[in-house]
Design an enzyme around this catalytic site. Structure first.
Site, PDB file in Angstrom:
ATOM      1  N   GLU A  33     -10.408   0.772  -1.685  1.00  0.00           N
ATOM      2  CA  GLU A  33     -10.560   0.696  -2.839  1.00  0.00           C
ATOM      3  C   GLU A  33     -11.013   1.674  -3.240  1.00  0.00           C
ATOM      4  O   GLU A  33     -10.992   2.361  -4.460  1.00  0.00           O
ATOM      5  CB  GLU A  33     -10.848  -0.919  -3.518  1.00  0.00           C
ATOM      6  CG  GLU A  33     -10.734  -2.345  -2.791  1.00  0.00           C
ATOM      7  CD  GLU A  33      -9.902  -2.079  -3.877  1.00  0.00           C
ATOM      8  OE1 GLU A  33      -8.672  -1.794  -4.424  1.00  0.00           O
ATOM      9  OE2 GLU A  33      -8.879  -3.325  -2.519  1.00  0.00           O
TER      10      GLU A  33
ATOM     11  N   HIS B 158      -8.243   4.196  -4.706  1.00  0.00           N
ATOM     12  CA  HIS B 158      -8.018   3.340  -6.499  1.00  0.00           C
ATOM     13  C   HIS B 158      -8.910   4.324  -7.739  1.00  0.00           C
ATOM     14  O   HIS B 158      -8.702   4.735  -8.746  1.00  0.00           O
ATOM     15  CB  HIS B 158      -7.972   2.096  -6.192  1.00  0.00           C
ATOM     16  CG  HIS B 158      -6.674   2.104  -6.065  1.00  0.00           C
ATOM     17  ND1 HIS B 158      -5.639   2.172  -5.595  1.00  0.00           N
ATOM     18  CD2 HIS B 158      -6.612   0.591  -5.127  1.00  0.00           C
ATOM     19  CE1 HIS B 158      -4.392   1.700  -5.498  1.00  0.00           C
ATOM     20  NE2 HIS B 158      -5.283   0.221  -4.575  1.00  0.00           N
TER      21      HIS B 158
ATOM     22  N   GLU C 235      -0.835   3.326  -4.483  1.00  0.00           N
ATOM     23  CA  GLU C 235      -1.361   3.102  -3.208  1.00  0.00           C
ATOM     24  C   GLU C 235      -1.420   4.225  -2.843  1.00  0.00           C
ATOM     25  O   GLU C 235      -2.005   4.675  -1.585  1.00  0.00           O
ATOM     26  CB  GLU C 235      -0.735   2.075  -3.129  1.00  0.00           C
ATOM     27  CG  GLU C 235      -0.241   0.753  -3.442  1.00  0.00           C
ATOM     28  CD  GLU C 235      -1.997  -0.551  -3.303  1.00  0.00           C
ATOM     29  OE1 GLU C 235      -3.450   0.454  -2.702  1.00  0.00           O
ATOM     30  OE2 GLU C 235      -2.134  -0.332  -4.498  1.00  0.00           O
TER      31      GLU C 235
ATOM     32  N   HIS D  53       1.223 -12.391  -4.404  1.00  0.00           N
ATOM     33  CA  HIS D  53       1.482 -10.917  -5.187  1.00  0.00           C
ATOM     34  C   HIS D  53       2.379 -11.005  -5.498  1.00  0.00           C
ATOM     35  O   HIS D  53       2.593 -10.117  -6.793  1.00  0.00           O
ATOM     36  CB  HIS D  53       1.972 -10.139  -4.054  1.00  0.00           C
ATOM     37  CG  HIS D  53       0.386  -9.329  -2.979  1.00  0.00           C
ATOM     38  ND1 HIS D  53       0.248 -10.481  -2.227  1.00  0.00           N
ATOM     39  CD2 HIS D  53       0.892  -7.893  -2.654  1.00  0.00           C
ATOM     40  CE1 HIS D  53      -1.308  -9.385  -1.300  1.00  0.00           C
ATOM     41  NE2 HIS D  53      -1.084  -8.739  -2.317  1.00  0.00           N
ATOM     42  N   ILE D  54       3.845 -11.439  -5.514  1.00  0.00           N
ATOM     43  CA  ILE D  54       4.969 -11.773  -6.053  1.00  0.00           C
ATOM     44  C   ILE D  54       5.297 -12.528  -7.309  1.00  0.00           C
ATOM     45  O   ILE D  54       5.585 -12.817  -8.264  1.00  0.00           O
ATOM     46  CB  ILE D  54       6.325 -11.509  -5.146  1.00  0.00           C
ATOM     47  CG1 ILE D  54       6.599 -12.469  -4.654  1.00  0.00           C
ATOM     48  CG2 ILE D  54       5.782  -9.792  -4.174  1.00  0.00           C
ATOM     49  CD1 ILE D  54       8.140 -12.870  -3.963  1.00  0.00           C
ATOM     50  N   PHE D  55       4.688 -13.705  -7.021  1.00  0.00           N
ATOM     51  CA  PHE D  55       4.479 -14.656  -8.088  1.00  0.00           C
ATOM     52  C   PHE D  55       3.368 -14.944  -8.975  1.00  0.00           C
ATOM     53  O   PHE D  55       3.891 -16.206  -9.831  1.00  0.00           O
ATOM     54  CB  PHE D  55       5.180 -16.075  -7.410  1.00  0.00           C
ATOM     55  CG  PHE D  55       5.984 -16.179  -6.588  1.00  0.00           C
ATOM     56  CD1 PHE D  55       7.533 -16.213  -6.866  1.00  0.00           C
ATOM     57  CD2 PHE D  55       6.247 -15.846  -5.146  1.00  0.00           C
ATOM     58  CE1 PHE D  55       8.569 -16.008  -6.654  1.00  0.00           C
ATOM     59  CE2 PHE D  55       7.556 -16.435  -4.453  1.00  0.00           C
ATOM     60  CZ  PHE D  55       8.866 -16.845  -5.087  1.00  0.00           C
ATOM     61  N   ALA D  56       2.367 -13.915  -8.534  1.00  0.00           N
ATOM     62  CA  ALA D  56       1.644 -14.178  -9.642  1.00  0.00           C
ATOM     63  C   ALA D  56       0.960 -12.691  -9.575  1.00  0.00           C
ATOM     64  O   ALA D  56      -0.887 -12.846 -10.207  1.00  0.00           O
ATOM     65  CB  ALA D  56       0.589 -15.480  -8.971  1.00  0.00           C
TER      66      ALA D  56
ATOM     67  N   GLY E 230       1.542  -8.752  -9.636  1.00  0.00           N
ATOM     68  CA  GLY E 230       2.676  -7.286 -10.175  1.00  0.00           C
ATOM     69  C   GLY E 230       3.400  -6.881  -9.322  1.00  0.00           C
ATOM     70  O   GLY E 230       3.926  -5.692  -9.563  1.00  0.00           O
ATOM     71  N   TYR E 231       3.601  -8.060  -8.142  1.00  0.00           N
ATOM     72  CA  TYR E 231       4.693  -7.255  -7.321  1.00  0.00           C
ATOM     73  C   TYR E 231       5.803  -7.506  -7.261  1.00  0.00           C
ATOM     74  O   TYR E 231       6.390  -7.844  -5.981  1.00  0.00           O
ATOM     75  CB  TYR E 231       4.052  -6.915  -5.176  1.00  0.00           C
ATOM     76  CG  TYR E 231       3.002  -5.950  -5.557  1.00  0.00           C
ATOM     77  CD1 TYR E 231       2.751  -4.941  -5.220  1.00  0.00           C
ATOM     78  CD2 TYR E 231       1.441  -6.627  -5.763  1.00  0.00           C
ATOM     79  CE1 TYR E 231       1.892  -3.856  -4.545  1.00  0.00           C
ATOM     80  CE2 TYR E 231       0.268  -5.377  -5.518  1.00  0.00           C
ATOM     81  CZ  TYR E 231       0.376  -4.118  -5.215  1.00  0.00           C
ATOM     82  OH  TYR E 231       0.082  -3.437  -5.537  1.00  0.00           O
TER      83      TYR E 231
END
EC number: 3.4.24.70
Length: 701
Positions: free
Chosen positions: A484, A487, A513, A615-618, A620-621
């Site tokens: 982290e 980032h 990343e 990750h993919i449904f809620a 940004g992935y």
């Protein structure tokens, strides 16, 4: 309508140096956001009337509008993640559609779009800096992707889809959160939890106390097991009770897949709407929409995943064989039929016997204060920065939150950040993340200064201090903090003054990343690790042989771990390219089909992991999970520049660090990531270093 009086004291509408996190409450959200949107709406109308294709008449006023919204919305969204209450949730839910509506209106403003196109087509285009050109091109692309070029009725349909998708992803993550909270298993018989370490028992007892069993203790129980990661993982790793592992595994795997928390229909609806959206924009599928703003293409992502998959498969098969024979030697009844709820447990036992590393016994060597000192020390060595405590300078949302100032080598502040380290399951979502509070910006500078400094926040979920013991971390948690911070560094050390492309803004998602995963590599660097790993009571350094084992353990089951990520990435791409919502194949069929090539032990037929695949449904992935691997290739290759220079040659390390700071960390979204990478590395990225670090090269040779 809220009275003027209450609006003038609404903390969301104040001018502030740092967000008033301590005074924002759920009841400020509705009136505050509505008043803000009204204000911004007026500013947008004004801009549309007066816009000209020049920086002062187009980009500067636009940045002010975008910035106000992202700062204020960022505050309440952040509070929802770290200090959730039903009232706050309800208030945000109510104003969310109004905020989305404004964002769509802004993103689909024809006058602004036309002005950007005029800049792009003007004779002065060649004289603009590269960062400004990237900014203009990003704005045009974003406008096209937000439906600007669509005819009116098509655009209305597009907007309906956007609103609906926003609602669905919210509902998805609330279902996951509520389903995770719902599972509670109270245990009062100590035999049932044999094998669990004291730290886990302490946590379970604490959980029991919070649910009304006020006499619960780590030694005598009762113990409450939940599906939060700090509770779920120890059970899977350490519980000797196989049926307990199975029960908890099955509960975890079926989260949000039944009853009124069932995400199945939500997923189908999300995929259906994403496909419709892609078709409206003239793409064949949603993955193409996703890749329009990434470094990769669908083909390139597929190609990389397959390359890594074929290098990982045989080692992963070998991993399972090793586990079976180890379990057999240990006289385990299940040795011949090892399944999902055995793998983590037996891997942990094999790792302990092979590397004799017990994660729990390492905790005393990783106390949070020492870890942070070493992390900041590394920042100084590599990038010439000083991180100094600045508690009290900015309001915080919880007394455990720390505040820091980052200074350059001549002692000038260049950035600030918040750090919220501990888990608070009742109000804070799990996982770890970094987010921006302010981005670096010339336009948003306060009077008297030339630039507004960037401010970041880092949030983790580790074990809180118990009594007078500091927070003692697992090695994985140490890696997470380094991650982290990577980032945060890219956000804070940017040299870019154009706010809309500064820091992590406008960096292609699959390159974002790079700095975070790059920082994780230092956790295995001998001098760095030895400077952290000092016993919190005796001060003794981690024994050398333990370091060697940690190093060897790094590639332990690398094939299996690699395949796991590749499975997630592949399912994600399949669902967003080939899957047809409402067709003959269900989402679970796709999952099972992909698993044939990516899971050595096939998933259970009732596996519903997709229902909690946030990750993919809620997140940004969507059609972007591959980017973890894509970025790992970049970060391993970037770290190999330090290996090539010589990790023990402090002068070379500092020079390479400076070059990393001046390229990867400084250029922000103002330059295409591939060019930035080449500028740092001297060539295009290669997957070789990643496979080498993972010990998977032999398999491909």
């Amino acid at each position: 309508m809220a009275s003027e009086d209450s609006l003038s004291s609404n903390p969301l509408l104040q001018n502030f140096d740092f967000p008033p996190f301590d005074s924002v409450d759920a009841h400020h959200v509705r009136p505050g956001i509505r008043a803000l949107l009204q204000q911004l709406e007026a500013e947008l109308e004004q801009l549309e009337k007066t816009v000209e294709p020049s920086w002062p008449k187009l980009v500067e006023p636009l940045e002010k509008i975008i910035d106000r919204l992202s700062v204020v919305w960022g505050m309440i969204n952040h509070l929802k993640a770290v200090k959730d209450t039903p009232e706050l949730r309800a208030a945000i839910e109510e104003v969310q559609p109004e905020k989305v509506k404004f964002q769509l209106r802004l993103g689909q403003s024809k006058p602004i779009y036309n002005a950007f196109k005029a800049v792009r087509e003007s004779p002065d285009w060649k004289t603009l800096s590269e960062a400004r050109q990237r900014l203009v091109e990003a704005q045009i692309k974003e406008a096209v992707l937000s439906g600007i070029a669509l005819e009116d009725d098509k655009r209305e349909e597009f907007n309906k889809i956007e609103q609906e998708l926003e609602k669905l992803s919210h509902k998805f993550s609330e279902n996951v959160l509520d389903a995770t909270k719902k599972f509670e298993k109270l245990i009062s018989d100590k035999n049932e939890i044999e094998g669990l370490p004291p730290s886990a028992l302490g946590l379970f007892a604490q959980a029991a106390v919070s649910k009304g069993h006020e006499n619960a203790t780590a030694d005598t129980g009762p113990w409450l097991i939940t599906l939060d990661a700090p509770s779920y993982l120890p059970v899977m790793q350490h519980a000797k009770n196989r049926s307990l592992r199975e029960e908890v595994y099955r509960a975890y795997l079926s989260r949000a897949s039944s009853g009124d928390l069932d995400n199945t229909a939500i997923i189908d609806q999300i995929l259906k709407l994403r496909l419709e959206k892609a078709k409206l924009l003239g793409y064949r599928n949603y993955a193409e929409v996703s890749m329009a703003t990434k470094m990769a293409t669908v083909e390139k992502a597929d190609e990389l995943l397959e390359k890594l998959r074929s290098a990982s498969w045989d080692p992963a098969v070998q991993d399972i064989e090793d586990l079976k024979s180890f379990a057999k030697n240990q006289g385990a009844a299940e040795a011949d039929s090892l399944t999902h709820w055995d793998i983590t447990f037996w891997s942990e036992r094999l790792r302990e016997s092979k590397y004799d590393i017990n994660e729990e016994e390492l905790r005393p060597y990783f106390s949070l204060p020492k870890v942070m000192d070493a992390l900041f020390g590394l920042g100084k060595t590599l990038f010439g920065i000083d991180v100094v405590p600045a508690d009290g300078v900015a309001p915080v949302w919880n007394s455990d939150v720390r505040f820091y100032c980052v200074k350059d080598s001549s002692g000038n502040p260049i950035a600030y950040f918040y750090f919220d380290p501990y888990s608070r399951p009742s109000e804070k979502r799990d996982g770890a993340w970094m987010d921006e509070v302010f981005s670096r910006s010339r336009v948003m500078a306060q009077k008297g200064s030339s630039v507004r400094l960037p401010v970041a926040q880092m949030v983790c979920n580790q074990t809180p201090p118990v009594g007078d013991k500091p927070s003692l971390m697992t090695f994985r948690e140490v890696e997470t903090v380094f991650h982290e911070f990577g980032h945060a560094l890219q956000h804070m050390l940017t040299k870019e003054d154009e706010g809309l492309v500064a820091g992590i803004r406008n960096i292609e998602w699959d390159a974002v990343e790079l700095p975070s995963q790059f920082m994780e590599n230092w956790c295995y660097h001998r001098d760095t690790l030895m400077s952290i790993a000092k016993h919190y009571q005796t001060g003794e350094t981690l024994p050398e042989n333990v370091y060697k084992k940690l190093l060897a353990a790094r590639t332990f089951r690398a094939g299996s771990l690699s395949l796991r990520q590749l499975k997630f990435a592949t399912v994600d791409l399949e669902l967003h390219t080939k899957y047809m919502p409402g067709g003959t194949e269900t989402i679970y069929d796709v999952d099972q089909r992909v698993s044939i090539k990516t899971q050595v032990i096939p998933p259970l037929p009732e596996d519903r992991f997709l229902c909690s695949f946030s990750h993919i449904f809620a997140g940004g992935y969507a059609a972007g999970y591959y980017s973890y691997k894509w970025a790992e290739v970049l970060s391993a290759d970037a770290f190999s520049a330090f290996e090539d220079a010589g990790l023990d040659d402090i002068k070379a390390v500092k020079e390479t660090g400076q070059r990393f700071r001046n390229t990867i960390l400084a250029l922000g979204g103002g330059k295409a990531p591939l060019q930035v990478f080449v500028e740092f590395r001297g060539r295009e990225p290669s997957p070789e270093p990643l496979l080498r670090h993972n010990g998977l090269l032999a398999a491909t040779a």
